[in-house]
Design an enzyme around this catalytic site. Structure first.
Site, PDB file in Angstrom:
ATOM      1  N   PRO A  47       0.834  -1.300   0.161  1.00  0.00           N
ATOM      2  CA  PRO A  47       0.065  -0.174   0.024  1.00  0.00           C
ATOM      3  C   PRO A  47       0.877   1.327   0.052  1.00  0.00           C
ATOM      4  CG  PRO A  47       0.024  -0.905   2.071  1.00  0.00           C
ATOM      5  CD  PRO A  47       0.698  -1.882   1.208  1.00  0.00           C
ATOM      6  N   ASP A  86      -1.971   2.841   2.257  1.00  0.00           N
ATOM      7  CA  ASP A  86      -1.563   3.270   3.464  1.00  0.00           C
ATOM      8  C   ASP A  86      -2.087   4.479   4.214  1.00  0.00           C
ATOM      9  OD1 ASP A  86      -0.220   2.463   5.809  1.00  0.00           O
ATOM     10  OD2 ASP A  86       1.651   2.089   4.656  1.00  0.00           O
ATOM     11  N   TRP A 527       4.227   0.678   9.918  1.00  0.00           N
ATOM     12  CA  TRP A 527       4.673  -0.825   9.215  1.00  0.00           C
ATOM     13  C   TRP A 527       3.930  -2.170   9.760  1.00  0.00           C
ATOM     14  CZ3 TRP A 527       7.524  -0.322   4.888  1.00  0.00           C
ATOM     15  CH2 TRP A 527       8.132   0.659   4.550  1.00  0.00           C
ATOM     16  N   GLN A 563      12.647  -1.583   0.052  1.00  0.00           N
ATOM     17  CA  GLN A 563      11.776  -2.443   0.845  1.00  0.00           C
ATOM     18  C   GLN A 563      12.230  -3.588   1.445  1.00  0.00           C
ATOM     19  OE1 GLN A 563       8.593  -1.303   1.883  1.00  0.00           O
ATOM     20  NE2 GLN A 563       8.954   0.414   0.650  1.00  0.00           N
ATOM     21  N   TRP A 567       8.617  -3.351   4.119  1.00  0.00           N
ATOM     22  CA  TRP A 567       7.587  -4.245   3.624  1.00  0.00           C
ATOM     23  C   TRP A 567       7.923  -5.757   3.758  1.00  0.00           C
ATOM     24  CZ3 TRP A 567       4.600  -5.884  -0.932  1.00  0.00           C
ATOM     25  CH2 TRP A 567       3.384  -6.233  -0.432  1.00  0.00           C
ATOM     26  N   LYS A 600      19.213  11.981  -6.632  1.00  0.00           N
ATOM     27  CA  LYS A 600      17.917  11.496  -6.267  1.00  0.00           C
ATOM     28  C   LYS A 600      16.922  12.427  -6.907  1.00  0.00           C
ATOM     29  CE  LYS A 600      14.831  10.663  -2.187  1.00  0.00           C
ATOM     30  NZ  LYS A 600      14.806  10.681  -0.626  1.00  0.00           N
ATOM     31  N   LYS A 603      11.480  17.064  -6.163  1.00  0.00           N
ATOM     32  CA  LYS A 603      10.595  18.243  -6.644  1.00  0.00           C
ATOM     33  C   LYS A 603      11.305  19.564  -6.566  1.00  0.00           C
ATOM     34  CE  LYS A 603       6.380  15.567  -5.477  1.00  0.00           C
ATOM     35  NZ  LYS A 603       5.148  15.643  -4.784  1.00  0.00           N
TER      36      LYS A 603
END
Length: 1287
Positions: A47, A86, A527, A563, A567, A600, A603
């Site tokens: 999610p 999430d 988590w 992850q 996750w 990276k 924005k």
């Protein structure tokens, strides 16, 4: 009926049409209904948070998930795909804290948890609509209607159940641990969260003195980069095994104790100090020292401010003496606990509040944020004579993944899951999972598991699932609640929501006489929620119990490499703790998508293009293929470059589309010229004897076999490059080599076999590529399926390519020998092209001889068997194959296999490599016979060496006419000696090329009836002679008459152009033959076919008022026939119904209506002159009978006729010379102005950058003067002429 294909395609626009088709078909849900009852393939979707917009990382992972689940569906499985959200945790709370100015827990208490959580609930799905739009636009099929959200009460109830199971197994405890702590978010983070965001920072680095109690003139000196922890100092620590020294600073005469190996931390040169004594660290154990600050000096009585020993002190940094602040460091806590400085139930020395500010205990720095207090603490140390040295230190430091603020380490009470006792079982379960790529599982993830610590699952926050623990004031009575029903049974309170504001007030009567039990204040780490999603998304065990248990573990999951500590880890911990088995069977880990400069994506920096801007420019298919044909599917990083997406269009989609277009063109030509209707049935098709047909069929089936095997192993990184290579093989080899056959030059039977082969390959690969490129394959399929034998599709729903099962490899068509032969032919051709390029000899110019030299006779036989293709493709007169290298002064040379030998021979490789390259031709011939050779004492085999032929030009006295090149498989010699007859033929080919380009420029098709006229200036140039002597060859190739100027005065000139060719100028004109020009439509009524549309039960929007409109089915006449999907778009635009759900209905003779669909037998042409109805439901007979229907256009219009002007701007493909312009649409709305009418004339005929004149008659001398009310021109015909110039 198959539709003609336009020369050019707007890929993003075509994808929008496909989206409309899927919406009309309800395609995803229909596919799920079709697969109901088939074996289940379970998939878990990790999610995301909806508080931000999707980025390239989401798009990449979503594309991988979509490909694999589509493939599984088309392999015969039922694949449920539910989107998850999430909704809890820091991402949401942090946004609210910024918006509302929340600084700490006190602000929330003043506001009220109910209002705070309501604010969180208000933004949690802020971008859900955008997520759905983006995911849908990218072609991903996933169920948003049956989604799961972590805030759903039923989801939260399953979280309670999970926790209850862990508690009952003894895996939950309350502890006091030093944890990574976010001061911005006022909460601890788990170890894997703190590892997500490390940055290089420059921190203050200070060395501080600690005078010994036994001799205050001697001081221990400790180094730290966190001066803010010094007020909480309780002890010092040294390494017991390493050497320490008492050393005098020769500059200050101060005496210090520090590690000998770390003298460089304080002194630059040996002359700066004198060693007075040397001893092991263990001798310092237990010595006391003067406290640094007075705040906690009373603790000296209970054993604080002493020196202890531990092996964690190293020689890498600092002075070898580590200051201990037990509540701000994990090792500090452990050492001080072990030596009795602190106790588990003792008073905590942690003078820092939840927001990271000093409490009133630290009087000198009270209220200061710890990081900002560093400079003031250093100043204090200097003033009090405790600062020995000051500097800075650059190191990697953890930051909060949400607030981007530096973390601190701080002791906090909390609830933990025991992970350390599970480590061996975690490793065992991990070994049962299949990871792609495997190294992430075996190294990165396994290493993380081996060092796993107990998991802090509680957060001192508000917006989350409350931990279901009700406790007495003394914590001696604890009740764990595992369900809503259990809470009701224990408390008598029925709740419908499980957030804090709904359950915090609920109390449970004590069974031990301790009054009432109250819920602990903490909520679960988010988590913990995402790790519980396999159970909670099904409301397990309260619902769908069997369904879950039958499909657990999941067959497949996929997420990014970040992850591995998120996750993937939480899934594995919880499934291992609950069920003792892994949560998934197969996993694809993707790498990270970075900006083009390797940074990276940010924005703030705007260092990457907006994903949807890229989709709108190039299409979703192009973006999908670019991402999955890159290193990220091997868990490496990708530097995203927009031009890479563009290159997918150029190098893959356009060639593939052109091959598809070429097939359709020639199917239509076959029907038009030979009266044959092409219908394909794989069961009845006659096997072709043509070697290229057999090759492409074999290559395709081998590819299907390979893709099937690799997709079963989840190796997208091997599959996608092969699919891309297929497009090259199809377009640049098969279609290129068989153009004449496909166009019917070899007769009808041969043409049919070639068309059947091309259709079979295109149709098969459309099915295979559908999961990867869902839009373009759907678009092609919608046309190709009309060429299938209807008997094959009677019993199946074949409305979408995504309903079809994947084709099984037809092994009887696989011929490895033919594939090998063609591969060798391709090698020879490519090597020869290099020679032509090197000598700048275009392929149009023929050459005498091509010699192929190879030691393997089988290779030569393969090349010889395809001689005709080689000669034609390379434009060479003769092919010679030989293994007699002496004849052509060729010798064998050996090249070492660097990878194999380098790894085996190590340092000896360099000398062996040199010796290999010095081996003689005779030695290498013996090696060929024996299979091994001794070099520098090393026995080498055929696997170690690669033998190639090299052309020795120096020894070939008579071979000056040859140019040589090799690809390490075969040596090619090409005779590049010029010959006049060959040069003339090359010029003739140049003439053909220029004329063909001119035909294409004019958007002509092969069936257009034209004549070509030419002239050469100066007339005496060799070019005129070449055209005369090669007139028959040129005319046969063009398949059109070729005549010298002048063109007939009555001829209708389509296009004229002059081109430089060598030293002459070639003038060309293409003219319609008499009777060959496409005729204009009759002037009685609109020139173009049309239909009327009328709203029934719907209201127009977007400024439109009229309920009747007209849509042209073509414009100009014969051009750009409207598709069903374009019709839907036009209706939506005319009436402002962009977001409305509507269908189209056509009246029938019986008085009722029939649904207009995309697969109508003859397209939309049968609807010409009729009225169709636009409605959200099927109209009744009464609705239809009451509607106003007319056979004439509902809207007013004018006709346009070109006058002495050729249509088209050379790019747009317009051929028609008559058109219709609607003056209003819908009726009574949006009347055209004079300027708009002129603009429409330019647009419809492709007359860009021209000054257009409208005339009332062909003989009129002046431009038409339009009336103020343009509608008065209704029904008239205007004539269009133009002059060059900008509008």
């Amino acid at each position: 009926m198959v539709e003609p294909i336009p020369e050019r395609i707007d890929f993003p626009g075509a994808e929008e049409e496909v989206l409309m088709l899927w919406k009309q078909l309800n395609a995803f849900q229909t596919s799920l209904k079709q697969s109901k009852g088939k074996p289940r393939y379970s998939f878990y979707d990790g999610p995301p948070f909806a508080t931000g917009l999707p980025h390239y990382g989401h798009i990449l992972a979503g594309t991988i998930k979509d490909i694999v689940t589509r493939w599984a569906h088309q392999s015969g499985f039922h694949v449920e795909r539910r989107f998850g959200w999430d909704c809890h945790g820091l991402p949401v709370e942090y946004e609210i804290d910024k918006t509302l100015g929340i600084k700490g827990p006190g602000d929330v208490a003043s506001m009220g948890i109910d209002k705070y959580n309501e604010a969180c609930r208000g933004i949690v799905m802020r971008y859900a609509g955008e997520w759905k739009d983006v995911v849908t636009r990218l072609g991903r099929w996933i169920d948003f209607d049956r989604d799961y959200k972590t805030l759903y009460p039923w989801f939260m109830e399953s979280i309670w159940w999970v926790f209850r199971q862990l508690y009952d197994k003894g895996l939950v405890y309350q502890g006091f641990k030093v944890m990574p702590y976010s001061t911005a978010c006022s909460t601890p983070l788990s170890n894997f969260e703190s590892n997500q965001n490390y940055k290089d920072v420059q921190d203050p680095a200070v060395i501080v003195n600690f005078p010994l109690d036994e001799d205050p003139d001697v001081s221990m000196i400790a180094w730290t980069t966190t001066p803010w922890t010094l007020p909480s100092n309780m002890a010092l620590c040294v390494n017991p095994q390493l050497d320490y020294v008492k050393v005098k600073d020769n500059t200050t005469n101060q005496v210090y104790i520090m590690m000998e190996a770390r003298l460089e931390a304080l002194f630059k040169k040996p002359e700066e100090y004198t060693i007075l004594d040397r001893f092991k660290g263990s001798t310092l154990f237990g010595k006391g020292y003067k406290p640094l600050f007075p705040y906690f000096s009373e603790r000296k009585k209970s054993g604080a401010f002493r020196i202890f020993v531990d092996g964690y002190v190293t020689t890498e940094t600092g002075t070898g003496v580590v200051h201990q602040a037990p509540y701000f460091g994990e090792d500090d806590y452990r050492v001080c606990l072990a030596n009795g400085v602190i106790s588990r139930d003792g008073t905590v020395v942690c003078p820092v509040d939840a927001s990271g500010c000093f409490t009133e205990e630290v009087t000198d720095f009270k209220g200061q944020y710890v990081k900002e207090a560093d400079k003031n603490i250093i100043q204090w140390l200097k003033q009090h004579g405790r600062l020995v040295n000051q500097g800075t230190y650059v190191h990697s430091y953890p930051f909060c993944w949400r607030s981007e603020t530096p973390l601190i380490y701080k002791a906090v009470p909390g609830w933990f899951v025991r992970v350390e006792p599970l480590v061996e079982k975690l490793l065992d379960n991990n070994s049962q999972c299949y990871w792609v790529p495997a190294f992430v599982k075996e190294k990165r993830f396994a290493n993380w598991l081996r060092d796993a610590h107990d998991w802090a699952i509680s957060r001192n926050r508000y917006w989350g699932t409350p931990i279901p623990l009700w406790v007495s004031d003394d914590y001696e009575e604890v009740v764990v609640v595992g369900s809503v029903e259990e809470l009701y049974r224990l408390s008598g309170v029925r709740v419908t929501d499980l957030h804090r504001e709904s359950v915090d007030h609920v109390t449970i009567p004590s069974t031990r006489g301790k009054g009432v039990l109250k819920r602990v204040t903490e909520v679960f780490d988010c988590w913990f929620e995402s790790g519980s999603m396999p159970y909670a998304q099904n409301h397990y065990p309260f619902e769908s119990k069997k369904e879950f248990e039958d499909s657990f573990p999941a067959d497949f999951i996929a997420e990014g490499i970040d992850q591995t500590r998120g996750w993937f880890y939480t899934l594995l911990v919880l499934s291992t703790a609950l069920f003792g088995k892994p949560p998934f069977k197969n996993l694809i880990v993707n790498g990270l998508v970075q900006a083009a400069d390797g940074q990276k994506m940010s924005k703030r920096k705007k260092n990457y293009p907006d994903p949807m801007a890229v989709v709108h420019k190039y299409g979703a298919d192009a973006l999908r293929l670019y991402l999955i044909n890159s290193p990220v599917v091997r868990a490496d990083s990708l530097r995203f470059k927009e031009e890479g997406v563009r290159d997918v269009l150029k190098d893959v989609f356009l060639p593939w589309y052109n091959a598809y277009r070429f097939l359709i063109q020639n199917v239509i030509r076959l029907e038009k010229e030979d009266g044959l209707t092409f219908v394909y049935n794989a069961d009845t098709v006659v096997s072709s004897d043509n070697i290229m047909d057999r090759w492409i069929l074999s290559f395709t089936q081998s590819l299907i076999q390979f893709v099937t095997q690799e997709m079963a192993a989840y190796r997208l990184y091997t599959v996608v490059p092969r699919l891309v290579k297929f497009v090259d093989m199809l377009t640049n080899w098969y279609v290129r080599f068989n153009r004449k056959r496909l166009k019917g030059d070899g007769g009808t039977e041969d043409c049919l076999q070639a068309l059947e082969t091309l259709f079979s390959v295109l149709f098969s690969m459309t099915q295979v590529m559908a999961p990867f490129i869902p839009f373009l394959t759907e678009q092609m399929y919608q046309n190709l399926r009309h060429l299938l034998d209807p008997s094959l599709t009677k019993k199946h729903n074949v409305d979408s390519v995504h309903y079809l099962m994947l084709p099984k490899p037809r092994e009887k068509l696989i011929d490895q020998q033919i594939e090998r032969s063609v591969s060798r032919m391709q090698s020879v051709i490519e090597v020869s092209r290099v020679i032509r390029d090197r000598k700048t000899i275009p392929v149009k110019y023929p050459l005498k001889e091509l010699v192929v030299i190879q030691q393997d006779q089988q290779c030569l036989d393969d090349v010889q068997s395809l001689e005709s293709y080689i000669l034609e493709e390379l434009n060479v007169r003769t092919l010679t194959t030989s293994s007699d290298k002496q004849k052509y002064c060729v010798k064998l040379v050996a090249e070492p296999d660097h990878r194999v030998l380098g790894a085996r021979l190590k340092q000896a490789y360099k000398s062996v490599q040199k010796a290999i390259r010095e081996l003689t031709d005779q030695q290498l011939q013996e090696f060929q016979e024996k299979g091994e050779i001794d070099v520098e004492g090393h026995t080498l085999s055929r696997d170690d060496l690669k033998l190639v032929y090299k052309f020795d030009a120096k020894s070939g006295m008579s071979l000056f006419e040859y140019e040589a090149h090799s690809d390490n498989q075969a040596l090619v010699l090409l005779d590049v000696t010029p010959d006049q007859s060959m040069l003339d033929e090359g010029v003739a080919r140049e003439v053909i090329n220029r004329i063909q380009k001119l035909r294409k420029k004019a958007s002509l098709v092969p069936t257009d009836d034209i004549t070509v006229y030419y002239d050469v200036s100066p007339a005496s140039d060799n070019l005129a002679r070449v055209i005369q002597t090669h007139h028959g060859y040129i005319q046969d190739t063009l398949k059109k008459d070729l005549w010298p100027f002048p063109a007939p005065a009555t001829g209708d000139v389509i296009i004229k152009e002059s081109a430089k060719l060598k030293d002459a100028t070639l003038h060309m004109a293409i003219v319609w033959r008499e009777g060959g020009m496409p005729t204009s439509a009759s002037s009685d009524g609109p020139f173009c076919k049309y239909l009327n549309v009328q709203l029934l039960g719907l209201q127009p929007k977007g400024g439109a008022k009229g309920r009747q409109g007209t849509i042209l089915l073509e414009n100009p006449c014969g051009d750009f026939s409207l598709s069903y999907w374009e019709l839907l778009q036009r209706v939506a635009i005319i009436f402002g119904l962009k977001d409305a759900d509507f269908k189209l209905y056509a009246p029938r003779k019986e008085g009722d209506v029939a649904l207009v669909t995309h697969d109508m037998l003859n397209g939309l042409n049968p609807l010409h002159g009729t009225t169709i109805f636009v409605s959200s439901k099927q109209p009744s007979a009464a609705d239809v009978s009451s509607a106003s229907v007319t056979p004439d256009p509902s809207c007013k219009y004018v006709n346009l006729q070109l006058l002495g002007v050729k249509p088209g701007s050379l790019q747009c493909g317009v051929k028609g010379r008559a058109a219709t312009i609607l003056l209003e649409n819908p009726v009574g709305d949006f009347h055209l102005t004079r300027e708009q009418l002129v603009q429409e004339a330019c647009r419809v005929f492709g007359l860009h950058n021209k000054i257009v004149h409208l005339k009332e008659s062909p003989t009129a001398n002046q431009d038409l003067k339009l009336a103020s009310n343009i509608l008065t021109m209704h029904g008239s015909t205007l004539y269009v002429s133009q002059t060059d110039g900008h509008m």
